[in-house]
Design a protein around this motif. Structure first.
Motif, PDB file in Angstrom:
ATOM      1  N   ASP A  23       0.609  -1.095   0.074  1.00  0.00           N
ATOM      2  CA  ASP A  23       0.095   0.067  -0.007  1.00  0.00           C
ATOM      3  C   ASP A  23       0.716   1.132   0.128  1.00  0.00           C
ATOM      4  O   ASP A  23       0.423   2.379  -0.466  1.00  0.00           O
ATOM      5  CB  ASP A  23      -0.822   0.021   1.411  1.00  0.00           C
ATOM      6  CG  ASP A  23      -1.995  -0.966   0.986  1.00  0.00           C
ATOM      7  OD1 ASP A  23      -2.208  -1.576  -0.022  1.00  0.00           O
ATOM      8  OD2 ASP A  23      -2.476  -1.336   2.185  1.00  0.00           O
ATOM      9  N   ARG A  24       2.079   1.368   0.759  1.00  0.00           N
ATOM     10  CA  ARG A  24       2.789   2.316   0.749  1.00  0.00           C
ATOM     11  C   ARG A  24       3.547   2.698  -0.489  1.00  0.00           C
ATOM     12  O   ARG A  24       3.853   3.705  -0.738  1.00  0.00           O
ATOM     13  CB  ARG A  24       3.918   2.168   1.859  1.00  0.00           C
ATOM     14  CG  ARG A  24       4.678   3.232   2.152  1.00  0.00           C
ATOM     15  CD  ARG A  24       5.908   2.813   3.190  1.00  0.00           C
ATOM     16  NE  ARG A  24       5.129   2.480   4.635  1.00  0.00           N
ATOM     17  CZ  ARG A  24       5.694   1.600   5.390  1.00  0.00           C
ATOM     18  NH1 ARG A  24       6.971   1.272   4.794  1.00  0.00           N
ATOM     19  NH2 ARG A  24       5.270   1.283   6.319  1.00  0.00           N
ATOM     20  N   PHE A  25       3.968   1.724  -1.036  1.00  0.00           N
ATOM     21  CA  PHE A  25       4.848   1.822  -2.344  1.00  0.00           C
ATOM     22  C   PHE A  25       4.412   1.342  -3.643  1.00  0.00           C
ATOM     23  O   PHE A  25       4.914   1.433  -4.752  1.00  0.00           O
ATOM     24  CB  PHE A  25       6.319   1.165  -2.141  1.00  0.00           C
ATOM     25  CG  PHE A  25       7.121   1.853  -1.015  1.00  0.00           C
ATOM     26  CD1 PHE A  25       7.272   3.121  -0.724  1.00  0.00           C
ATOM     27  CD2 PHE A  25       7.342   1.087   0.129  1.00  0.00           C
ATOM     28  CE1 PHE A  25       7.982   3.940   0.140  1.00  0.00           C
ATOM     29  CE2 PHE A  25       7.986   1.368   1.155  1.00  0.00           C
ATOM     30  CZ  PHE A  25       8.381   2.847   1.290  1.00  0.00           C
ATOM     31  N   GLY A  26       3.376   0.730  -3.586  1.00  0.00           N
ATOM     32  CA  GLY A  26       2.704   0.076  -4.595  1.00  0.00           C
ATOM     33  C   GLY A  26       1.841   0.786  -5.596  1.00  0.00           C
ATOM     34  O   GLY A  26       1.809   2.224  -5.444  1.00  0.00           O
ATOM     35  N   GLY A  27       1.171   0.092  -6.311  1.00  0.00           N
ATOM     36  CA  GLY A  27      -0.075   1.138  -6.960  1.00  0.00           C
ATOM     37  C   GLY A  27       0.516   1.449  -8.599  1.00  0.00           C
ATOM     38  O   GLY A  27       1.833   1.199  -8.764  1.00  0.00           O
ATOM     39  N   GLN A  66       6.291   7.169   4.618  1.00  0.00           N
ATOM     40  CA  GLN A  66       6.178   5.888   5.261  1.00  0.00           C
ATOM     41  C   GLN A  66       4.880   5.425   5.781  1.00  0.00           C
ATOM     42  O   GLN A  66       4.184   4.574   6.006  1.00  0.00           O
ATOM     43  CB  GLN A  66       7.160   5.764   6.346  1.00  0.00           C
ATOM     44  CG  GLN A  66       7.388   4.295   6.909  1.00  0.00           C
ATOM     45  CD  GLN A  66       8.341   4.426   7.927  1.00  0.00           C
ATOM     46  OE1 GLN A  66       9.448   4.879   7.683  1.00  0.00           O
ATOM     47  NE2 GLN A  66       8.270   3.439   8.918  1.00  0.00           N
ATOM     48  N   SER A  67       4.320   6.856   6.482  1.00  0.00           N
ATOM     49  CA  SER A  67       3.037   6.736   7.478  1.00  0.00           C
ATOM     50  C   SER A  67       1.741   6.587   6.344  1.00  0.00           C
ATOM     51  O   SER A  67       0.741   6.765   6.772  1.00  0.00           O
ATOM     52  CB  SER A  67       2.883   7.543   8.144  1.00  0.00           C
ATOM     53  OG  SER A  67       2.919   9.065   7.715  1.00  0.00           O
ATOM     54  N   ARG A  68       2.082   6.698   5.001  1.00  0.00           N
ATOM     55  CA  ARG A  68       0.965   6.753   3.628  1.00  0.00           C
ATOM     56  C   ARG A  68      -0.027   8.094   4.145  1.00  0.00           C
ATOM     57  O   ARG A  68      -1.269   8.138   4.040  1.00  0.00           O
ATOM     58  CB  ARG A  68       0.022   5.518   3.943  1.00  0.00           C
ATOM     59  CG  ARG A  68       0.929   4.301   3.438  1.00  0.00           C
ATOM     60  CD  ARG A  68       0.082   3.325   3.572  1.00  0.00           C
ATOM     61  NE  ARG A  68      -0.148   2.888   5.107  1.00  0.00           N
ATOM     62  CZ  ARG A  68      -1.465   2.250   5.416  1.00  0.00           C
ATOM     63  NH1 ARG A  68      -2.081   1.567   4.543  1.00  0.00           N
ATOM     64  NH2 ARG A  68      -1.508   1.849   6.566  1.00  0.00           N
ATOM     65  N   GLY A  69       0.483   9.180   4.529  1.00  0.00           N
ATOM     66  CA  GLY A  69      -0.112  10.428   4.586  1.00  0.00           C
ATOM     67  C   GLY A  69      -0.716  10.682   6.248  1.00  0.00           C
ATOM     68  O   GLY A  69      -1.327  11.551   6.341  1.00  0.00           O
TER      69      GLY A  69
END
Length: 359
Positions: A23-27, A66-69
């Protein structure tokens, strides 16, 4: 301690970490660069640095990514990182007049010395969502600014933009406390009620912005505070960071840090301790965070002045720390089945006693 009912044990935890990393680095979007965060999300970076108590824009950007916002989690990450760093020196005291402002307004004055400097602000723009299509927005965007560095030299402040006086002179109460000569270090000792003013100011400077604003609003809107405070001056700019030279002993400017400073006064309808002067509150925090600086100044004034808020100091010192409150909330998701079973047993025992039965 893990959940007994979770299958896989360490394998399940590792899988959960892989999902977070995805979720942090994918997409399908491109890699989120750190300079994009510092340049485009500057207010978020400033807020994380202020609540973490560490001026490090790149590290703050890493924490946000890292905290995804999640800014609370980012502040926690950055504060934890700060605890691993060595303390090399202590900064020398710097007068407020050394701040070189890029924005300076004085709501209490019509024509303050040097005039009003609006700077970059959205105070006068409508809160309307910009729905311009992406291609047009890219084509009309201004050219990128040269990135500012934390170690950039700080030039001398403009003498016409010195902190405004309150004419006629002598109307401001003197808040200096000779018993509090050095700032209270809340990173080395816990601040509890009865602590010096510097402990309150430091705690508020690191406080979670939303909690600080809410506490200020709740107290200042109380019926016994029907006379609102008036901002005397709000400034935003660069403050030099000075340390003592190890060989000469003279103060040396080693960096410039963006700060926001606010001073606010309250009328004398409910005077304490001196009805012939205005009580004054002060706030200064890292980065561009005007709401925090103003709320901080207001709470500083209220804790000092209003006898009806005796518990306010305790809330200021113990209830505004974002990472601490978030950590306590997060721990609730850890296993509590022993506590829950114990509570059930007590409830059953009480019911059995009330029904006249043996538990």
């Amino acid at each position: 301690m893990g959940y007994a009912g979770v299958r896989g044990g360490q394998e399940a935890i590792a899988a959960a970490e892989r999902l977070i990393r995805r979720d942090r680095f994918g997409g399908s979007s491109r890699w989120l660069e750190l300079d994009q965060i510092t340049a485009r999300l500057g207010l978020a970076v400033d807020r994380v640095m202020g609540e973490a108590g560490l001026w490090a824009p790149e590290r703050a950007a890493r924490a946000i990514r890292q905290s995804r916002g999640d800014l609370l989690e980012a502040a926690q990450l950055l504060r934890a990182h700060r605890s691993t760093l060595p303390r090399l020196a202590y900064g020398s005291p710097v007068p407020a007049a050394a701040l070189r402002p890029v924005r300076r307004i004085a709501p209490a004055h019509r024509n303050p010395p040097g005039g009003q400097v609006l700077g970059a602000t959205d105070d006068y723009t409508p809160r309307i969502l910009d729905l311009t299509d992406e291609d047009t927005a890219r084509a009309t965007a201004p050219p990128p600014r040269r990135p500012a560095t934390a170690g950039a030299p700080v030039t001398a402040p403009d003498p016409t933009l010195r902190p405004a006086a309150l004419p006629p002179a002598g109307l401001l109460a003197d808040r200096r406390d000779p018993t509090d000569p050095d700032p209270f270090d809340i990173t080395r000792a816990p601040a509890r009620p009865g602590a010096p003013r510097s402990a309150r100011l430091t705690s508020m400077a690191r406080a979670e912005t939303g909690s600080l604003t809410h506490l200020w609003y709740t107290v200042t809107r109380a019926p016994h505070n029907d006379q609102p405070e008036i901002p005397l001056e709000l400034r935003r700019g660069h403050l030099p960071l000075r340390v003592e030279h190890p060989f000469t002993g003279s103060p040396v400017t080693v960096a410039g840090v963006r700060v926001t400073e606010a001073r606010t006064v309250r009328s004398t309808d409910r005077p304490r301790p001196d009805g012939s002067r205005f009580d004054i509150g002060y706030g200064l925090c890292l980065g561009d965070n005007e709401a925090k600086a103003l709320a901080m100044a207001g709470l500083d004034l209220l804790v000092h002045r209003d006898g009806a808020t005796d518990r306010l100091e305790q809330n200021v010192l113990t209830a505004l720390d974002g990472p601490e409150a978030s950590g306590y909330l997060e721990h609730l998701k850890l296993p509590h089945y022993v506590d829950f079973r114990s509570t059930i047993d007590r409830i059953r025992a009480v019911r059995a006693a009330a029904e006249g039965k043996r538990p």
